[in-house]
Design a protein around this motif. Sequence first.
Motif, PDB file in Angstrom:
ATOM      1  N   ARG A 176       7.092  20.130  10.905  1.00  8.69           N
ATOM      2  CA  ARG A 176       6.492  21.099  11.559  1.00  8.69           C
ATOM      3  C   ARG A 176       4.959  20.832  11.488  1.00  8.69           C
ATOM      4  O   ARG A 176       4.267  21.125  12.536  1.00  8.69           O
ATOM      5  CB  ARG A 176       6.811  22.467  11.195  1.00  8.69           C
ATOM      6  N   GLU A 177       4.325  20.708  10.509  1.00 14.07           N
ATOM      7  CA  GLU A 177       2.805  20.521  10.163  1.00 14.07           C
ATOM      8  C   GLU A 177       2.213  19.499   9.423  1.00 14.07           C
ATOM      9  O   GLU A 177       1.170  19.339   9.027  1.00 14.07           O
ATOM     10  CB  GLU A 177       2.245  22.008   9.778  1.00 14.07           C
ATOM     11  N   GLY A 178       3.313  18.612   9.040  1.00 17.82           N
ATOM     12  CA  GLY A 178       2.788  17.365   8.265  1.00 17.82           C
ATOM     13  C   GLY A 178       2.606  16.117   9.036  1.00 17.82           C
ATOM     14  O   GLY A 178       2.488  16.186  10.240  1.00 17.82           O
ATOM     15  N   GLU A 179       2.447  15.138   8.503  1.00 20.80           N
ATOM     16  CA  GLU A 179       2.298  13.975   8.908  1.00 20.80           C
ATOM     17  C   GLU A 179       3.573  13.607   9.772  1.00 20.80           C
ATOM     18  O   GLU A 179       3.452  12.943  10.918  1.00 20.80           O
ATOM     19  CB  GLU A 179       2.075  12.559   8.192  1.00 20.80           C
ATOM     20  N   CYS A 180       4.725  14.245   9.514  1.00 19.39           N
ATOM     21  CA  CYS A 180       5.960  13.875  10.001  1.00 19.39           C
ATOM     22  C   CYS A 180       6.066  14.284  11.610  1.00 19.39           C
ATOM     23  O   CYS A 180       6.910  13.934  12.307  1.00 19.39           O
ATOM     24  CB  CYS A 180       7.272  14.183   9.113  1.00 19.39           C
TER      25      CYS A 180
ATOM     26  N   LEU B 193       1.027  -0.995  -0.012  1.00 17.65           N
ATOM     27  CA  LEU B 193       0.196   0.033  -0.054  1.00 17.65           C
ATOM     28  C   LEU B 193       0.749   1.445  -0.040  1.00 17.65           C
ATOM     29  O   LEU B 193       1.788   1.501   0.635  1.00 17.65           O
ATOM     30  CB  LEU B 193      -0.889   0.215   1.313  1.00 17.65           C
ATOM     31  N   HIS B 194       0.462   2.421  -0.869  1.00 19.35           N
ATOM     32  CA  HIS B 194       0.997   3.639  -0.945  1.00 19.35           C
ATOM     33  C   HIS B 194       0.079   4.565  -0.569  1.00 19.35           C
ATOM     34  O   HIS B 194      -1.149   4.443  -1.101  1.00 19.35           O
ATOM     35  CB  HIS B 194       1.785   3.888  -2.169  1.00 19.35           C
ATOM     36  N   ILE B 195       0.449   5.539   0.403  1.00 21.72           N
ATOM     37  CA  ILE B 195      -0.631   6.750   0.918  1.00 21.72           C
ATOM     38  C   ILE B 195       0.072   7.849   0.325  1.00 21.72           C
ATOM     39  O   ILE B 195       0.995   8.203   0.885  1.00 21.72           O
ATOM     40  CB  ILE B 195      -0.864   6.463   2.371  1.00 21.72           C
ATOM     41  N   ASN B 196      -0.892   8.766  -0.190  1.00 21.39           N
ATOM     42  CA  ASN B 196      -0.517   9.943  -0.140  1.00 21.39           C
ATOM     43  C   ASN B 196      -1.261  10.823   0.788  1.00 21.39           C
ATOM     44  O   ASN B 196      -2.535  10.902   0.738  1.00 21.39           O
ATOM     45  CB  ASN B 196      -1.010  10.790  -1.673  1.00 21.39           C
ATOM     46  N   ALA B 197      -0.577  11.481   1.870  1.00 22.07           N
ATOM     47  CA  ALA B 197      -1.354  12.167   2.738  1.00 22.07           C
ATOM     48  C   ALA B 197      -1.209  13.576   2.490  1.00 22.07           C
ATOM     49  O   ALA B 197      -0.159  14.499   2.640  1.00 22.07           O
ATOM     50  CB  ALA B 197      -0.701  12.046   4.176  1.00 22.07           C
ATOM     51  N   ILE B 198      -2.455  14.168   2.213  1.00 28.14           N
ATOM     52  CA  ILE B 198      -2.428  15.669   1.622  1.00 28.14           C
ATOM     53  C   ILE B 198      -2.794  16.662   2.808  1.00 28.14           C
ATOM     54  O   ILE B 198      -2.521  17.933   2.647  1.00 28.14           O
ATOM     55  CB  ILE B 198      -3.388  15.559   0.267  1.00 28.14           C
ATOM     56  N   GLY B 199      -3.584  16.135   3.604  1.00 27.35           N
ATOM     57  CA  GLY B 199      -4.389  17.046   4.334  1.00 27.35           C
ATOM     58  C   GLY B 199      -3.852  17.900   5.518  1.00 27.35           C
ATOM     59  O   GLY B 199      -4.282  18.967   6.038  1.00 27.35           O
ATOM     60  N   SER B 200      -2.706  17.345   6.066  1.00 28.31           N
ATOM     61  CA  SER B 200      -1.816  17.717   7.101  1.00 28.31           C
ATOM     62  C   SER B 200      -1.329  19.160   6.677  1.00 28.31           C
ATOM     63  O   SER B 200      -0.479  19.219   5.853  1.00 28.31           O
ATOM     64  CB  SER B 200      -0.948  16.927   7.896  1.00 28.31           C
ATOM     65  N   ASP B 201      -1.668  20.317   7.138  1.00 30.82           N
ATOM     66  CA  ASP B 201      -1.123  21.479   6.933  1.00 30.82           C
ATOM     67  C   ASP B 201      -1.327  22.667   8.021  1.00 30.82           C
ATOM     68  O   ASP B 201      -0.761  23.628   7.922  1.00 30.82           O
ATOM     69  CB  ASP B 201      -1.920  22.145   5.743  1.00 30.82           C
ATOM     70  N   LEU B 202      -1.384  22.088   9.273  1.00 26.22           N
ATOM     71  CA  LEU B 202      -1.265  22.858  10.548  1.00 26.22           C
ATOM     72  C   LEU B 202      -0.446  22.175  11.642  1.00 26.22           C
ATOM     73  O   LEU B 202      -0.492  20.980  11.582  1.00 26.22           O
ATOM     74  CB  LEU B 202      -2.493  23.271  10.960  1.00 26.22           C
ATOM     75  N   VAL B 203       0.124  22.816  12.565  1.00 26.89           N
ATOM     76  CA  VAL B 203       0.577  22.144  13.745  1.00 26.89           C
ATOM     77  C   VAL B 203      -0.552  21.362  14.319  1.00 26.89           C
ATOM     78  O   VAL B 203      -1.752  22.187  14.767  1.00 26.89           O
ATOM     79  CB  VAL B 203       1.249  23.142  14.550  1.00 26.89           C
ATOM     80  N   GLY B 204      -0.291  20.083  14.790  1.00 32.86           N
ATOM     81  CA  GLY B 204      -1.381  19.399  15.484  1.00 32.86           C
ATOM     82  C   GLY B 204      -2.444  18.741  14.507  1.00 32.86           C
ATOM     83  O   GLY B 204      -3.551  18.258  15.148  1.00 32.86           O
ATOM     84  N   LYS B 205      -2.478  19.143  13.184  1.00 29.66           N
ATOM     85  CA  LYS B 205      -3.616  18.466  12.240  1.00 29.66           C
ATOM     86  C   LYS B 205      -2.830  17.588  11.663  1.00 29.66           C
ATOM     87  O   LYS B 205      -1.986  17.623  10.995  1.00 29.66           O
ATOM     88  CB  LYS B 205      -4.131  19.631  11.357  1.00 29.66           C
TER      89      LYS B 205
END
Length: 351
Positions: free
Chosen positions: A263-267, A228-240
């Motif tokens: 800072r603001e992605g899944e990482c 499975l490969h996932i493109n995680a697009i929605g994280s764009d804020l600290v804590g989101k």
Amino acid sequence: MDTLLIGHAEIERVLTTVGRDALMDRIIERLTKGLTELGQRARELSPARSGFEREHPTRGVLEWMPHYDSGQGITIKTVAYSPENPRLFGLPTILSTLARYDGDTGRLLVLADGNVLTALRTGATSAVASSLLARPESTVVGLIGAGAQAVTQLHALTRTFPVERVLVWDVRKENAAGLAARTAFLGVPITVAPPDVILARADIISTATSTGVGEPPVLPYGDHQEHLHINAIGSDLVGKTELPRRLLREAFICPDHPEQALREGECQQLAGDDAAGGAIGPSLGELCAFTSQAVAHRDRLTVFDSTGFALEDHLALDVLLEIADELGVGSRAELETRPHDAFDPYSISRE
């Protein structure tokens, strides 16, 4: 000396004349080339974006995203993320404007609407990452979130993979049910399915949601295809974030912009010891430049942590400007004052 303006009418002309497929293909190709050059250190990495949050009258953020390559001009995008826009105002969740400046003088060369272009380049970037990390024979795509981004995510993936089936979920049932009509031009069957089914059956998943800061993952942890490969697009804020931390800990993770993703992605979920321990892999630019590093991971769980950065917008704007020139579209306006005496700002008037 006038500024080129590209708005609704011009972008409509580009879409209808060039066509959605050809436009998406050109952006995918340009992003692949530009990101490869970035990985080879032949281009500069854009600074991380900055901005401010808005609480009233509706929550959201407004950010600015700059990019500068010596000899390539300066691009600055302002982008507003307002999740209540569709419900309250009938507007897209993401609104943006792109400005291109002369790198020597700072003169404003181009002002363009960025709404369609942002959606296109986000989908195209996922296609670039997926072409590196997903199996080439992937046929089942899962979409978590069925808003505007889902349309271009799916479009870009169908330009890259032999997609035969699409599974979609959205917390707003009407969005999920309406995606088939919005993507009918692709001719791919779409089925509404719960997230656990999507996780279990999809070869590629794109998550593009407006989940709030601190809310639970939009994708569960559970059984999934080994590849499975996932493109995680929605994280764009600290804590989101959108993905379960446990899933991330098992994955090979490729961030588009490492500093921004931490800072603001899944990482951000893997900051500290996990990040230092190598859970976060090479950037997308590095994988484009050295594809063998990506191919080695195609048979395991992979995640593209997509926060979006200004080089992508710079490259997409290049494509739009080339097509606008080919078609002869765009209006011009004298936006900047030009004093007769460069040392006297009042000399714009001869009185």
